[in-house]
Design a protein around this motif. Structure first.
Motif, PDB file in Angstrom:
ATOM      1  N   ASN A 119     -10.200   4.127  29.188  1.00 22.14           N
ATOM      2  CA  ASN A 119     -11.918   3.626  28.355  1.00 22.14           C
ATOM      3  C   ASN A 119     -12.417   2.234  28.013  1.00 22.14           C
ATOM      4  O   ASN A 119     -13.196   1.857  28.129  1.00 22.14           O
ATOM      5  CB  ASN A 119     -12.709   4.389  28.088  1.00 22.14           C
ATOM      6  N   GLY A 120     -10.905   1.882  27.626  1.00 20.26           N
ATOM      7  CA  GLY A 120     -11.139   0.435  27.495  1.00 20.26           C
ATOM      8  C   GLY A 120     -11.879  -0.057  25.889  1.00 20.26           C
ATOM      9  O   GLY A 120     -12.297  -0.534  25.973  1.00 20.26           O
ATOM     10  N   LYS A 121     -12.232   1.353  25.297  1.00 17.79           N
ATOM     11  CA  LYS A 121     -12.420   1.019  24.168  1.00 17.79           C
ATOM     12  C   LYS A 121     -12.526  -0.095  22.675  1.00 17.79           C
ATOM     13  O   LYS A 121     -13.344  -0.529  22.432  1.00 17.79           O
ATOM     14  CB  LYS A 121     -12.995   2.541  23.858  1.00 17.79           C
ATOM     15  N   ARG A 122     -11.597   0.219  22.667  1.00 20.80           N
ATOM     16  CA  ARG A 122     -10.542  -0.729  21.783  1.00 20.80           C
ATOM     17  C   ARG A 122     -10.362  -1.885  22.063  1.00 20.80           C
ATOM     18  O   ARG A 122     -10.183  -2.124  23.257  1.00 20.80           O
ATOM     19  CB  ARG A 122      -9.367   0.068  21.316  1.00 20.80           C
ATOM     20  N   GLN A 123     -10.502  -3.030  21.562  1.00 24.81           N
ATOM     21  CA  GLN A 123      -9.742  -4.444  21.980  1.00 24.81           C
ATOM     22  C   GLN A 123      -9.048  -5.350  21.450  1.00 24.81           C
ATOM     23  O   GLN A 123      -8.778  -4.522  20.184  1.00 24.81           O
ATOM     24  CB  GLN A 123     -11.207  -5.420  22.117  1.00 24.81           C
ATOM     25  N   MET A 124      -8.481  -6.305  22.173  1.00 23.79           N
ATOM     26  CA  MET A 124      -7.356  -6.885  21.431  1.00 23.79           C
ATOM     27  C   MET A 124      -6.969  -8.283  22.538  1.00 23.79           C
ATOM     28  O   MET A 124      -7.342  -8.355  23.784  1.00 23.79           O
ATOM     29  CB  MET A 124      -5.721  -6.260  21.563  1.00 23.79           C
ATOM     30  N   ALA A 125      -6.493  -8.851  21.851  1.00 21.06           N
ATOM     31  CA  ALA A 125      -6.730 -10.515  22.890  1.00 21.06           C
ATOM     32  C   ALA A 125      -5.287 -10.285  22.815  1.00 21.06           C
ATOM     33  O   ALA A 125      -4.709 -10.716  20.969  1.00 21.06           O
ATOM     34  CB  ALA A 125      -7.289 -11.834  22.323  1.00 21.06           C
ATOM     35  N   VAL A 126      -4.605 -11.352  23.204  1.00 22.09           N
ATOM     36  CA  VAL A 126      -2.647 -11.812  23.375  1.00 22.09           C
ATOM     37  C   VAL A 126      -2.991 -13.601  23.748  1.00 22.09           C
ATOM     38  O   VAL A 126      -3.638 -13.985  24.584  1.00 22.09           O
ATOM     39  CB  VAL A 126      -2.008 -11.114  24.031  1.00 22.09           C
ATOM     40  N   PHE A 127      -2.126 -14.483  22.935  1.00 22.41           N
ATOM     41  CA  PHE A 127      -2.042 -15.316  23.577  1.00 22.41           C
ATOM     42  C   PHE A 127      -0.336 -16.043  23.958  1.00 22.41           C
ATOM     43  O   PHE A 127       0.282 -15.001  23.334  1.00 22.41           O
ATOM     44  CB  PHE A 127      -1.697 -16.662  22.753  1.00 22.41           C
ATOM     45  N   SER A 128      -0.058 -15.364  25.454  1.00 22.47           N
ATOM     46  CA  SER A 128       0.955 -15.383  26.017  1.00 22.47           C
ATOM     47  C   SER A 128       1.555 -16.075  26.650  1.00 22.47           C
ATOM     48  O   SER A 128       1.006 -17.306  27.680  1.00 22.47           O
ATOM     49  CB  SER A 128       1.107 -13.857  26.678  1.00 22.47           C
ATOM     50  N   ASP A 129       2.757 -16.537  26.828  1.00 20.11           N
ATOM     51  CA  ASP A 129       3.668 -17.754  27.538  1.00 20.11           C
ATOM     52  C   ASP A 129       4.120 -16.573  28.954  1.00 20.11           C
ATOM     53  O   ASP A 129       4.979 -15.939  28.235  1.00 20.11           O
ATOM     54  CB  ASP A 129       4.292 -18.610  27.125  1.00 20.11           C
ATOM     55  N   PRO A 130       3.896 -16.753  29.986  1.00 26.65           N
ATOM     56  CA  PRO A 130       4.976 -16.138  31.605  1.00 26.65           C
ATOM     57  C   PRO A 130       6.251 -16.005  31.268  1.00 26.65           C
ATOM     58  O   PRO A 130       6.745 -15.153  31.365  1.00 26.65           O
ATOM     59  CB  PRO A 130       3.931 -17.122  32.129  1.00 26.65           C
ATOM     60  N   ASN A 147      -6.644   3.227  26.448  1.00 28.23           N
ATOM     61  CA  ASN A 147      -7.979   3.236  25.880  1.00 28.23           C
ATOM     62  C   ASN A 147      -8.206   1.662  25.274  1.00 28.23           C
ATOM     63  O   ASN A 147      -8.531   1.792  23.974  1.00 28.23           O
ATOM     64  CB  ASN A 147      -8.589   4.259  25.036  1.00 28.23           C
ATOM     65  N   VAL A 148      -7.562   1.030  25.779  1.00 22.92           N
ATOM     66  CA  VAL A 148      -7.827  -0.317  24.970  1.00 22.92           C
ATOM     67  C   VAL A 148      -7.823  -1.390  26.616  1.00 22.92           C
ATOM     68  O   VAL A 148      -7.422  -1.408  27.592  1.00 22.92           O
ATOM     69  CB  VAL A 148      -6.957  -1.000  24.371  1.00 22.92           C
ATOM     70  N   THR A 149      -8.624  -2.150  25.842  1.00 22.04           N
ATOM     71  CA  THR A 149      -8.793  -3.235  26.647  1.00 22.04           C
ATOM     72  C   THR A 149      -8.252  -4.631  25.937  1.00 22.04           C
ATOM     73  O   THR A 149      -8.051  -5.046  25.188  1.00 22.04           O
ATOM     74  CB  THR A 149     -10.530  -4.537  27.440  1.00 22.04           C
ATOM     75  N   VAL A 150      -7.027  -5.262  27.084  1.00 17.39           N
ATOM     76  CA  VAL A 150      -6.497  -6.599  26.687  1.00 17.39           C
ATOM     77  C   VAL A 150      -7.180  -7.501  27.388  1.00 17.39           C
ATOM     78  O   VAL A 150      -7.096  -7.913  28.780  1.00 17.39           O
ATOM     79  CB  VAL A 150      -5.281  -6.535  26.652  1.00 17.39           C
ATOM     80  N   TYR A 151      -7.077  -8.249  26.449  1.00 22.47           N
ATOM     81  CA  TYR A 151      -7.505 -10.288  26.735  1.00 22.47           C
ATOM     82  C   TYR A 151      -6.272 -11.272  26.507  1.00 22.47           C
ATOM     83  O   TYR A 151      -6.300 -10.937  25.766  1.00 22.47           O
ATOM     84  CB  TYR A 151      -9.105 -10.774  26.345  1.00 22.47           C
ATOM     85  N   THR A 152      -5.750 -11.684  27.589  1.00 20.59           N
ATOM     86  CA  THR A 152      -4.889 -11.871  27.815  1.00 20.59           C
ATOM     87  C   THR A 152      -4.817 -14.050  27.761  1.00 20.59           C
ATOM     88  O   THR A 152      -5.188 -14.361  28.995  1.00 20.59           O
ATOM     89  CB  THR A 152      -3.481 -12.045  28.652  1.00 20.59           C
TER      90      THR A 152
END
Length: 243
Positions: A119-130, A147-152
């Motif tokens: 459902n994507g209700k929880r949110q988190m961001a990640v700084f990531s190198d491929p 149930n999380v939306t990840v912004y990379t």
């Protein structure tokens, strides 16, 4: 009338006392800063703040990514964690987390690759190198988080190839698919990285401003940071604690 005068005089004396303490504190922290700059070659901009530490006689020197401790003269410096043995609490770690807290609402999420799970209700961001092995490890961990939306935020800091891959992923028709295909299945992105990739440049500037010195760096919706490839249990617990 005399009573009013006495009260006014007392209030004035109290105000002067507070100002005196403040001025003394400023003089002490200024002295510590000047001493550390001259003796250790620390750049003035690297010292974000200096304040009294919970332990008497020690001053907390905030370097952005690290906290060190100094005496009142800057003659002696301690590195390492300050631990409250009564509360069994790492004060250095807690203080660094507080100082580096992020206002999630101000993150430019339009510059991130968005992946929605459940459902994507929880949110988190990640700084990531491929090309970061720990980032690959985190992506594998995220497979078990629902149930999380990840912004990379693509954050290519390891190599020139990291930049090439980041641009290719950003220019893909389906960025989320391209990102996960590479990070989880090791299928390299094929899109030409010739679209507008200004977002990646912005990410690098944003990360530097936020003292993101390693990948992956996880940021939860309440601004809490979780550095490194955290375990599924720790991540689930942290996400559940966000209010």
């Amino acid at each position: 009338m005399q009573k009013r005068i006495r009260i006014a005089a007392f209030a004035l004396a109290a105000a002067i006392s507070v100002l005196g303490c403040s001025a003394q504190a400023d003089q002490t922290t200024d002295k510590i800063k000047a001493t550390l700059q001259s003796r250790l070659g620390v750049d003035g901009g690297d010292i974000k703040s200096i304040s009294k530490a919970p332990m008497a006689g020690l001053y907390e020197v905030n370097l952005g990514t690290q906290i060190i401790y100094s005496d009142a003269n800057g003659d002696y410096v301690l590195t390492g964690d300050l631990v409250d043995t009564k509360a069994h609490r790492n004060l250095t770690e807690a203080r660094l987390a507080e100082l580096n807290k992020v206002d999630f609402s101000k993150l430019p999420l339009e510059n991130a690759v968005k992946v929605v799970k459940g459902n994507g209700k929880r949110q988190m961001a990640v700084f990531s190198d491929p090309n970061c092995p720990y980032c690959h490890q985190l992506e594998s961990t995220l497979k078990s988080i629902d149930n999380v939306t990840v912004y990379t935020f693509l954050y290519p800091v390891l190599s020139e190839d990291s930049t090439t891959k980041s641009k290719s992923i950003w220019c893909s028709a389906d960025r989320a698919k391209a990102w996960e295909s590479w990070m989880i299945d090791r299928k390299a992105p094929t899109a030409a990285g010739t679209c507008n990739t200004a977002a990646i440049d912005s990410n690098l500037k944003l990360g530097a401003k936020m003292n993101v010195t390693g990948t992956p760096t996880v940021i939860l919706a309440d601004g809490t940071r979780l550095p490194g490839a955290v375990s599924a249990d720790r991540l689930e617990s942290a996400l559940g604690a966000v209010r």
